[in-house]
Write an enzyme that holds these catalytic residues in place. Structure first.
Site, PDB file in Angstrom:
ATOM      1  N   ASP A  10       9.258   1.666 -10.360  1.00  0.00           N
ATOM      2  CA  ASP A  10       9.385   1.476  -8.927  1.00  0.00           C
ATOM      3  C   ASP A  10       8.013   0.992  -8.440  1.00  0.00           C
ATOM      4  O   ASP A  10       7.017   1.092  -9.167  1.00  0.00           O
ATOM      5  CB  ASP A  10       9.765   2.822  -8.285  1.00  0.00           C
ATOM      6  CG  ASP A  10       9.808   2.747  -6.780  1.00  0.00           C
ATOM      7  OD1 ASP A  10      10.321   1.744  -6.239  1.00  0.00           O
ATOM      8  OD2 ASP A  10       9.325   3.692  -6.125  1.00  0.00           O
ATOM      9  N   LEU A  11       7.951   0.458  -7.236  1.00  0.00           N
ATOM     10  CA  LEU A  11       6.673  -0.061  -6.729  1.00  0.00           C
ATOM     11  C   LEU A  11       6.072   0.862  -5.654  1.00  0.00           C
ATOM     12  O   LEU A  11       5.024   1.479  -5.863  1.00  0.00           O
ATOM     13  CB  LEU A  11       6.881  -1.477  -6.164  1.00  0.00           C
ATOM     14  CG  LEU A  11       5.662  -2.123  -5.507  1.00  0.00           C
ATOM     15  CD1 LEU A  11       4.519  -2.292  -6.493  1.00  0.00           C
ATOM     16  CD2 LEU A  11       6.042  -3.490  -4.925  1.00  0.00           C
ATOM     17  N   ASP A  12       6.772   0.958  -4.507  1.00  0.00           N
ATOM     18  CA  ASP A  12       6.231   1.719  -3.373  1.00  0.00           C
ATOM     19  C   ASP A  12       6.139   3.200  -3.729  1.00  0.00           C
ATOM     20  O   ASP A  12       7.149   3.838  -4.009  1.00  0.00           O
ATOM     21  CB  ASP A  12       7.130   1.543  -2.146  1.00  0.00           C
ATOM     22  CG  ASP A  12       7.259   0.083  -1.720  1.00  0.00           C
ATOM     23  OD1 ASP A  12       6.227  -0.543  -1.470  1.00  0.00           O
ATOM     24  OD2 ASP A  12       8.401  -0.418  -1.659  1.00  0.00           O
ATOM     25  N   THR A  18       2.143   2.307  -0.622  1.00  0.00           N
ATOM     26  CA  THR A  18       2.801   1.673   0.525  1.00  0.00           C
ATOM     27  C   THR A  18       3.968   2.478   1.090  1.00  0.00           C
ATOM     28  O   THR A  18       4.534   2.078   2.112  1.00  0.00           O
ATOM     29  CB  THR A  18       3.331   0.282   0.100  1.00  0.00           C
ATOM     30  OG1 THR A  18       3.876   0.405  -1.211  1.00  0.00           O
ATOM     31  CG2 THR A  18       2.237  -0.761   0.101  1.00  0.00           C
ATOM     32  N   LYS A  46      12.706   7.112   1.369  1.00  0.00           N
ATOM     33  CA  LYS A  46      12.092   6.562   0.156  1.00  0.00           C
ATOM     34  C   LYS A  46      13.151   5.978  -0.762  1.00  0.00           C
ATOM     35  O   LYS A  46      14.152   6.647  -1.062  1.00  0.00           O
ATOM     36  CB  LYS A  46      11.301   7.642  -0.584  1.00  0.00           C
ATOM     37  CG  LYS A  46       9.951   7.935   0.045  1.00  0.00           C
ATOM     38  CD  LYS A  46       9.163   8.937  -0.793  1.00  0.00           C
ATOM     39  CE  LYS A  46       7.884   9.324  -0.061  1.00  0.00           C
ATOM     40  NZ  LYS A  46       7.225  10.474  -0.705  1.00  0.00           N
ATOM     41  N   SER A 119      12.201  -2.366  -7.913  1.00  0.00           N
ATOM     42  CA  SER A 119      11.889  -1.940  -6.545  1.00  0.00           C
ATOM     43  C   SER A 119      12.957  -2.446  -5.593  1.00  0.00           C
ATOM     44  O   SER A 119      13.385  -3.600  -5.704  1.00  0.00           O
ATOM     45  CB  SER A 119      10.535  -2.513  -6.117  1.00  0.00           C
ATOM     46  OG  SER A 119      10.349  -2.335  -4.727  1.00  0.00           O
ATOM     47  N   ALA A 120      13.350  -1.590  -4.659  1.00  0.00           N
ATOM     48  CA  ALA A 120      14.315  -2.007  -3.635  1.00  0.00           C
ATOM     49  C   ALA A 120      13.713  -2.989  -2.650  1.00  0.00           C
ATOM     50  O   ALA A 120      14.426  -3.583  -1.842  1.00  0.00           O
ATOM     51  CB  ALA A 120      14.820  -0.779  -2.882  1.00  0.00           C
ATOM     52  N   LYS A 150      19.933   1.376  -4.640  1.00  0.00           N
ATOM     53  CA  LYS A 150      19.689   2.771  -5.012  1.00  0.00           C
ATOM     54  C   LYS A 150      20.337   3.644  -3.942  1.00  0.00           C
ATOM     55  O   LYS A 150      20.291   3.284  -2.776  1.00  0.00           O
ATOM     56  CB  LYS A 150      18.180   3.067  -5.056  1.00  0.00           C
ATOM     57  CG  LYS A 150      17.413   2.242  -6.083  1.00  0.00           C
ATOM     58  CD  LYS A 150      15.898   2.519  -5.967  1.00  0.00           C
ATOM     59  CE  LYS A 150      15.109   1.518  -6.799  1.00  0.00           C
ATOM     60  NZ  LYS A 150      13.649   1.684  -6.701  1.00  0.00           N
ATOM     61  N   GLU A 174       9.776   6.749 -10.846  1.00  0.00           N
ATOM     62  CA  GLU A 174      10.178   6.704  -9.434  1.00  0.00           C
ATOM     63  C   GLU A 174       9.541   7.829  -8.629  1.00  0.00           C
ATOM     64  O   GLU A 174       9.336   8.918  -9.139  1.00  0.00           O
ATOM     65  CB  GLU A 174      11.694   6.947  -9.352  1.00  0.00           C
ATOM     66  CG  GLU A 174      12.527   5.714  -9.201  1.00  0.00           C
ATOM     67  CD  GLU A 174      12.464   5.082  -7.814  1.00  0.00           C
ATOM     68  OE1 GLU A 174      11.911   5.698  -6.879  1.00  0.00           O
ATOM     69  OE2 GLU A 174      12.973   3.967  -7.685  1.00  0.00           O
ATOM     70  N   ASP A 175       9.304   7.574  -7.342  1.00  0.00           N
ATOM     71  CA  ASP A 175       8.814   8.648  -6.458  1.00  0.00           C
ATOM     72  C   ASP A 175       9.908   9.134  -5.505  1.00  0.00           C
ATOM     73  O   ASP A 175       9.647  10.034  -4.705  1.00  0.00           O
ATOM     74  CB  ASP A 175       7.621   8.163  -5.619  1.00  0.00           C
ATOM     75  CG  ASP A 175       8.021   7.125  -4.595  1.00  0.00           C
ATOM     76  OD1 ASP A 175       8.876   6.271  -4.899  1.00  0.00           O
ATOM     77  OD2 ASP A 175       7.490   7.176  -3.463  1.00  0.00           O
TER      78      ASP A 175
HETATM   79  C1  G6P Z   1      11.321   0.645  -1.190  1.00  0.00           C
HETATM   80  C2  G6P Z   1      10.820   1.661  -0.200  1.00  0.00           C
HETATM   81  C3  G6P Z   1      11.759   1.815   0.971  1.00  0.00           C
HETATM   82  C4  G6P Z   1      12.095   0.450   1.548  1.00  0.00           C
HETATM   83  C5  G6P Z   1      12.731  -0.425   0.487  1.00  0.00           C
HETATM   84  C6  G6P Z   1      13.071  -1.822   1.005  1.00  0.00           C
HETATM   85  O1  G6P Z   1      12.296   1.214  -1.952  1.00  0.00           O
HETATM   86  O2  G6P Z   1      10.669   2.923  -0.823  1.00  0.00           O
HETATM   87  O3  G6P Z   1      11.127   2.624   1.945  1.00  0.00           O
HETATM   88  O4  G6P Z   1      12.997   0.577   2.639  1.00  0.00           O
HETATM   89  O5  G6P Z   1      11.826  -0.555  -0.595  1.00  0.00           O
HETATM   90  O6  G6P Z   1      11.885  -2.505   1.307  1.00  0.00           O
HETATM   91  P1  G6P Z   1      11.821  -3.904   2.046  1.00  0.00           P
HETATM   92  O7  G6P Z   1      10.392  -4.334   1.855  1.00  0.00           O
HETATM   93  O8  G6P Z   1      12.789  -4.817   1.373  1.00  0.00           O
HETATM   94  O9  G6P Z   1      12.191  -3.665   3.470  1.00  0.00           O
HETATM   95 MG    MG Z   2       9.241   4.341  -4.228  1.00  0.00          MG
END
Ligand code: G6P
Ligand code: MG
Length: 218
Positions: A10-12, A18, A46, A119-120, A150, A174-175
Site C-alpha cells: 500500500d502507499l498512503d 500521506t 483509510k 494503492s487505492a 478495497k 497495509e495500514d
Molecule cells: C488511499 C487512502 C484513502 C484514499 C484513497 C483514494 O487508499 O488511504 O484515504 O481515499 O487512497 O485516494 P485518491 O488519491 O484516489 O483520492
Molecule cells: Mg494506506
C-alpha cells in the site's frame, strides 16, 4: 527457498506519510458541508477509495446526505477534496517518505522479490515520482482498472498478476483495516503497519514501516 515471490505495498500510511493529509482534506470538505469528522473517523477512511470515502462522510452527516445529492454533485465534492489533497502534496519530496520506506523497498529488491503497488489512490503514480521511489517498484495496480475497491481483494490480485506471482506467495503490507481484509480475501499473507488492536485480521503487525524487515518473513 523463500516463502514469497512478491511483496505488494500500500502507499498512503505505509511508504508515504500521506494518510493524515487525505484526512485533513476530507475534514476541510466536511466542515464546508457542516459535517464534523472527529479524529477517530480517520481510521474508517483509510484505504477507502475517493467516492466510497465521500459516501461514508455524507452518511456521517445524516441519513439524507447521500440520497439528496445527485451523482454529479457528489463528483464535484470528490473533485474538491482531491484539489485540497493534490495542493497539499504538490511539494512532497524524498524527505517526506515514511522513515525506513526506501530501505524496506531496497531490502525487498535485494532479496530477489518483486514489488508491486496496490494503492487505492489515483494520485499514486505522480506521488511515487515526487518521492523518488518509482524506479524501485516493478508494477502499479491501477485502481480504476479493477471491478471492486478495497476491502474487495481485486486490487491486490491485480498487483500479484502484474508481477507474475501467485497469491499464496505474496506478502501484502497495509495500514488500513480495509486493506488487510483485501489481502486476506486475496489469499495472501498480511502484514499490518500500525496498532494490532485495530488491524486485528492481519497475520503480523509491525508498529511502523521503520520496524519492518523483510528478512523476518523469509
Ligand atoms: C488511499 C487512502 C484513502 C484514499 C484513497 C483514494 O487508499 O488511504 O484515504 O481515499 O487512497 O485516494 P485518491 O488519491 O484516489 O483520492
Ligand atoms: Mg494506506
Amino acid at each position: 527457498m523463500p516463502r514469497f515471490d512478491a511483496v505488494l505495498f500500500d502507499l498512503d500510511g505505509v511508504l508515504a506519510d500521506t494518510a493524515h493529509i487525505h484526512f485533513a482534506a476530507w475534514r476541510r470538505l466536511g466542515e464546508e458541508l457542516g459535517i464534523h469528522l472527529e479524529p477517530a473517523f480517520e481510521e474508517k477512511l483509510k484505504g477507502v477509495d475517493r467516492m466510497g470515502s465521500l459516501e461514508l462522510i455524507l452518511a456521517h452527516g445524516g441519513p439524507e446526505g447521500s440520497v439528496t445529492r445527485t451523482a454529479e454533485e457528489k463528483r464535484v465534492l470528490a473533485d474538491r477534496k482531491n484539489s485540497y489533497y493534490t495542493a497539499a502534496i504538490a511539494e512532497q519530496t524524498p524527505d517526506d517518505l515514511l522513515p525506513g520506506a526506501r530501505r524496506v523497498l531496497e531490502e525487498v529488491r535485494a532479496a530477489g522479490l518483486k514489488i508491486a503497488l496496490a494503492s487505492a489512490s489515483r494520485n499514486a503514480p505522480p506521488l511515487l515520482q515526487q518521492l523518488g521511489i518509482a524506479s524501485l517498484i516493478d508494477a502499479i495496480a491501477d485502481p480504476a482498472a479493477v471491478k471492486a475497491p478495497k476491502p474487495a481483494p481485486d486490487l491486490f490480485l491485480e498487483a500479484a498478476r502484474l508481477v507474475g506471482a501467485v497469491p499464496e506467495r505474496c506478502l501484502g503490507i497495509e495500514d488500513s483495516v480495509a486493506g488487510i481484509i483485501s489481502i486476506k480475501d486475496a489469499g495472501m499473507v498480511a502484514v499490518g503497519i500500525g496498532d494490532p488492536t485495530v488491524l486485528t485480521s492481519a497475520d503480523y503487525v509491525v508498529p511502523t514501516t521503520e520496524q519492518f524487515h523483510i528478512g523476518d518473513f523469509l
